[in-house]
Design a protein around this motif. Sequence first.
Motif, PDB file in Angstrom:
ATOM      1  N   ILE A 269       0.836  -1.205   0.000  1.00 11.61           N
ATOM      2  CA  ILE A 269       0.000   0.000   0.000  1.00 11.61           C
ATOM      3  C   ILE A 269       0.871   1.255   0.000  1.00 11.61           C
ATOM      4  CG2 ILE A 269      -1.663   1.325   1.364  1.00 11.61           C
ATOM      5  CD1 ILE A 269      -2.817  -1.373   2.303  1.00 11.61           C
ATOM      6  N   ARG A 270       1.942   1.240   0.813  1.00  5.50           N
ATOM      7  CA  ARG A 270       2.864   2.384   0.844  1.00  5.50           C
ATOM      8  C   ARG A 270       3.510   2.603  -0.517  1.00  5.50           C
ATOM      9  NH1 ARG A 270       6.791   1.928   6.051  1.00  5.50           N
ATOM     10  NH2 ARG A 270       7.679   3.824   5.113  1.00  5.50           N
ATOM     11  N   ILE A 271       3.856   1.516  -1.193  1.00  6.13           N
ATOM     12  CA  ILE A 271       4.480   1.621  -2.514  1.00  6.13           C
ATOM     13  C   ILE A 271       3.548   2.326  -3.490  1.00  6.13           C
ATOM     14  CG2 ILE A 271       5.215   0.258  -4.523  1.00  6.13           C
ATOM     15  CD1 ILE A 271       6.355  -1.797  -2.490  1.00  6.13           C
ATOM     16  N   GLU A 272       2.272   1.953  -3.472  1.00  4.61           N
ATOM     17  CA  GLU A 272       1.315   2.584  -4.384  1.00  4.61           C
ATOM     18  C   GLU A 272       1.109   4.053  -4.046  1.00  4.61           C
ATOM     19  OE1 GLU A 272       0.202   1.371  -7.221  1.00  4.61           O
ATOM     20  OE2 GLU A 272       1.560  -0.277  -6.699  1.00  4.61           O
ATOM     21  N   ARG A 273       1.172   4.389  -2.766  1.00  2.00           N
ATOM     22  CA  ARG A 273       1.040   5.793  -2.375  1.00  2.00           C
ATOM     23  C   ARG A 273       2.195   6.625  -2.918  1.00  2.00           C
ATOM     24  NH1 ARG A 273      -0.614   4.738   3.951  1.00  2.00           N
ATOM     25  NH2 ARG A 273      -2.854   4.352   3.600  1.00  2.00           N
ATOM     26  N   VAL A 274       3.403   6.079  -2.853  1.00  2.00           N
ATOM     27  CA  VAL A 274       4.567   6.805  -3.384  1.00  2.00           C
ATOM     28  C   VAL A 274       4.413   6.999  -4.887  1.00  2.00           C
ATOM     29  CG1 VAL A 274       7.070   6.804  -3.667  1.00  2.00           C
ATOM     30  CG2 VAL A 274       6.071   5.897  -1.571  1.00  2.00           C
ATOM     31  N   ARG A 275       3.974   5.950  -5.567  1.00  2.00           N
ATOM     32  CA  ARG A 275       3.770   6.069  -7.015  1.00  2.00           C
ATOM     33  C   ARG A 275       2.745   7.152  -7.331  1.00  2.00           C
ATOM     34  NH1 ARG A 275       3.861  -0.442  -7.920  1.00  2.00           N
ATOM     35  NH2 ARG A 275       6.051  -0.625  -8.585  1.00  2.00           N
ATOM     36  N   GLY A 276       1.717   7.235  -6.513  1.00  2.00           N
ATOM     37  CA  GLY A 276       0.705   8.268  -6.719  1.00  2.00           C
ATOM     38  C   GLY A 276       1.275   9.659  -6.551  1.00  2.00           C
ATOM     39  N   GLU A 282       4.693  14.842 -11.356  1.00  2.00           N
ATOM     40  CA  GLU A 282       5.163  14.825 -12.742  1.00  2.00           C
ATOM     41  C   GLU A 282       4.141  15.429 -13.694  1.00  2.00           C
ATOM     42  OE1 GLU A 282       6.781  11.062 -14.032  1.00  2.00           O
ATOM     43  OE2 GLU A 282       8.729  11.800 -13.336  1.00  2.00           O
ATOM     44  N   GLN A 283       2.901  15.567 -13.237  1.00  2.00           N
ATOM     45  CA  GLN A 283       1.863  16.144 -14.081  1.00  2.00           C
ATOM     46  C   GLN A 283       1.710  17.655 -13.873  1.00  2.00           C
ATOM     47  OE1 GLN A 283      -1.676  13.918 -13.213  1.00  2.00           O
ATOM     48  NE2 GLN A 283      -0.880  12.025 -14.115  1.00  2.00           N
ATOM     49  N   LEU A 284       2.553  18.217 -13.001  1.00  2.00           N
ATOM     50  CA  LEU A 284       2.463  19.661 -12.757  1.00  2.00           C
ATOM     51  C   LEU A 284       2.786  20.446 -14.032  1.00  2.00           C
ATOM     52  CD1 LEU A 284       4.260  19.893  -9.307  1.00  2.00           C
ATOM     53  CD2 LEU A 284       1.824  20.245  -9.737  1.00  2.00           C
ATOM     54  N   ILE A 330      10.562  25.532  -5.349  1.00  2.00           N
ATOM     55  CA  ILE A 330      11.116  25.855  -6.666  1.00  2.00           C
ATOM     56  C   ILE A 330      10.621  24.873  -7.723  1.00  2.00           C
ATOM     57  CG2 ILE A 330      13.246  25.901  -8.036  1.00  2.00           C
ATOM     58  CD1 ILE A 330      14.629  26.919  -5.409  1.00  2.00           C
ATOM     59  N   PHE A 331      10.724  23.576  -7.403  1.00  2.00           N
ATOM     60  CA  PHE A 331      10.323  22.557  -8.370  1.00  2.00           C
ATOM     61  C   PHE A 331       8.849  22.702  -8.732  1.00  2.00           C
ATOM     62  CE2 PHE A 331      13.773  19.142  -7.335  1.00  2.00           C
ATOM     63  CZ  PHE A 331      14.757  20.049  -7.739  1.00  2.00           C
ATOM     64  N   THR A 332       8.042  23.024  -7.725  1.00  2.00           N
ATOM     65  CA  THR A 332       6.612  23.209  -7.980  1.00  2.00           C
ATOM     66  C   THR A 332       6.369  24.415  -8.878  1.00  2.00           C
ATOM     67  OG1 THR A 332       5.988  22.223  -5.857  1.00  2.00           O
ATOM     68  CG2 THR A 332       4.365  23.648  -6.913  1.00  2.00           C
ATOM     69  N   LYS A 333       7.053  25.505  -8.589  1.00  2.00           N
ATOM     70  CA  LYS A 333       6.813  26.751  -9.335  1.00  2.00           C
ATOM     71  C   LYS A 333       7.284  26.689 -10.780  1.00  2.00           C
ATOM     72  CE  LYS A 333       6.815  29.956  -5.399  1.00  2.00           C
ATOM     73  NZ  LYS A 333       7.476  31.133  -4.762  1.00  2.00           N
ATOM     74  N   ILE A 334       8.417  26.020 -11.024  1.00  2.00           N
ATOM     75  CA  ILE A 334       8.924  26.006 -12.401  1.00  2.00           C
ATOM     76  C   ILE A 334       8.576  24.718 -13.139  1.00  2.00           C
ATOM     77  CG2 ILE A 334      10.798  27.584 -11.796  1.00  2.00           C
ATOM     78  CD1 ILE A 334      12.731  25.237 -11.927  1.00  2.00           C
ATOM     79  N   GLY A 335       7.875  23.807 -12.438  1.00  2.00           N
ATOM     80  CA  GLY A 335       7.373  22.611 -13.102  1.00  2.00           C
ATOM     81  C   GLY A 335       8.433  21.606 -13.493  1.00  2.00           C
ATOM     82  N   ASN A 337      11.007  18.159 -12.011  1.00  2.00           N
ATOM     83  CA  ASN A 337      10.903  17.034 -11.096  1.00  2.00           C
ATOM     84  C   ASN A 337      12.172  16.726 -10.323  1.00  2.00           C
ATOM     85  OD1 ASN A 337       8.203  16.408 -12.005  1.00  2.00           O
ATOM     86  ND2 ASN A 337       9.144  15.604 -13.875  1.00  2.00           N
ATOM     87  N   ASN A 338      13.310  17.238 -10.775  1.00  2.00           N
ATOM     88  CA  ASN A 338      14.566  16.888 -10.125  1.00  2.00           C
ATOM     89  C   ASN A 338      15.628  17.932 -10.455  1.00  2.00           C
ATOM     90  OD1 ASN A 338      15.821  16.108 -12.738  1.00  2.00           O
ATOM     91  ND2 ASN A 338      14.311  14.447 -12.636  1.00  2.00           N
ATOM     92  N   ARG A 339      16.822  17.709  -9.908  1.00  2.37           N
ATOM     93  CA  ARG A 339      17.899  18.684 -10.073  1.00  2.37           C
ATOM     94  C   ARG A 339      18.370  18.806 -11.525  1.00  2.37           C
ATOM     95  NH1 ARG A 339      20.813  20.107  -5.301  1.00  2.37           N
ATOM     96  NH2 ARG A 339      19.780  19.297  -3.438  1.00  2.37           N
ATOM     97  N   SER A 340      18.395  17.686 -12.226  1.00  2.00           N
ATOM     98  CA  SER A 340      18.837  17.726 -13.620  1.00  2.00           C
ATOM     99  C   SER A 340      17.911  18.595 -14.451  1.00  2.00           C
ATOM    100  CB  SER A 340      18.882  16.304 -14.200  1.00  2.00           C
ATOM    101  OG  SER A 340      19.833  15.519 -13.511  1.00  2.00           O
TER     102      SER A 340
END
Length: 357
Positions: A269-276, A282-284, A330-335, A337-340
């Motif tokens: 269940i925890r695994i599916e929550r992380v995937r969610g 990623e859809q931001l 920052i990640f949320t504002k500029i859309g 997902n990661n440092r790269s």
Amino acid sequence: LTSALMSSGRSVEAKSAVINFRERAEHYQEAGNLQQSVAMQANLAVRFGDWDEARSLCQLNRRRFLDSAWFTVALNVVDVATGDAAAIEKMVDFVCDGPENLNDEYLRISVATLLYCNSPESITPRVEATVSTLVSRPEGERQIEPDVVSLLFMKALLACALGDRKSIEETYDKLASHKLHVLQSVGIHPERILAKLALGMGNTDVALEHFDRVISISGEGEFLPELAISLVEKGELFADLRETSGEVESVLARAEKIAESLQMIPLLIRIERVRGRVADYEQLPAGNIDDLTDRELEVLLLIASGAGNRSIAEDLFVSENTVRRHISNIFTKIGVNNRSEATAYVFRNTLIATDAG
């Protein structure tokens, strides 16, 4: 011997120690020390995730011996791993309302440690209040003193739950100095506790180092339940850091395979929550650099320069926890997902514009 070798990461030798553990179990049986022999066999069954064997040994023997606390805790480990809701509820009641008798406080602290570490959703304010009383009781007032490491485990987990930075730092230093005492009755590796403490101090890089160590040690030693839980917790941290779905999934898929084979339903269940969570961020939609505050822009440029969280915190004279919060915003504002992706964003939207000017 097994504890010492696994703590040091000498996994090949740890496997040999497990074999020696089995031989000692046979020796105890031949010598007529049935309790010690069965305890060793049950210990290994729990570590390997052989739930049927562990249940059989514990149920058969926990009433046979006067000192049956270990068998009770081992059964609790199985019940938490497989998601027995009724059993978990009884554990919570035992921690909060357990009778005062010989060995009781050691057992209550062990069960509470198991719940905090492997069933965090079962922790309520009532549990926290009870555990706070248990771990703060002065020495000499208990009928029997729990071993030093068991008490440290519980203090560490409570400090994390309460966000007590001072206690987190103190217990981190103390637990780090007792790393030879590994995999106590609840089957939890100190490296995983240290990772939680590091996160409580905002040290994500250090936390990842601890997760990598426990994953390596548990994997080589074939301690599958601890390996699966540690992988999921690393995946949760990756999601917090907004790593790519591929990076998160590489961790979760390995954990899922183990959890499915061992029927660790709560972990699945925890695994599916992380995937969610990963799917959500990623859809931001893509953001605008103008949405960033001056401090967030500073952090973004430092990320693009290759600086880690600790280095950024030192440059800006803030805590790593503050840096993590800035990065999330920052990640949320500029859309991204990661440092790269953040670095690529800087080159597309900042450096290129600067060159053009």
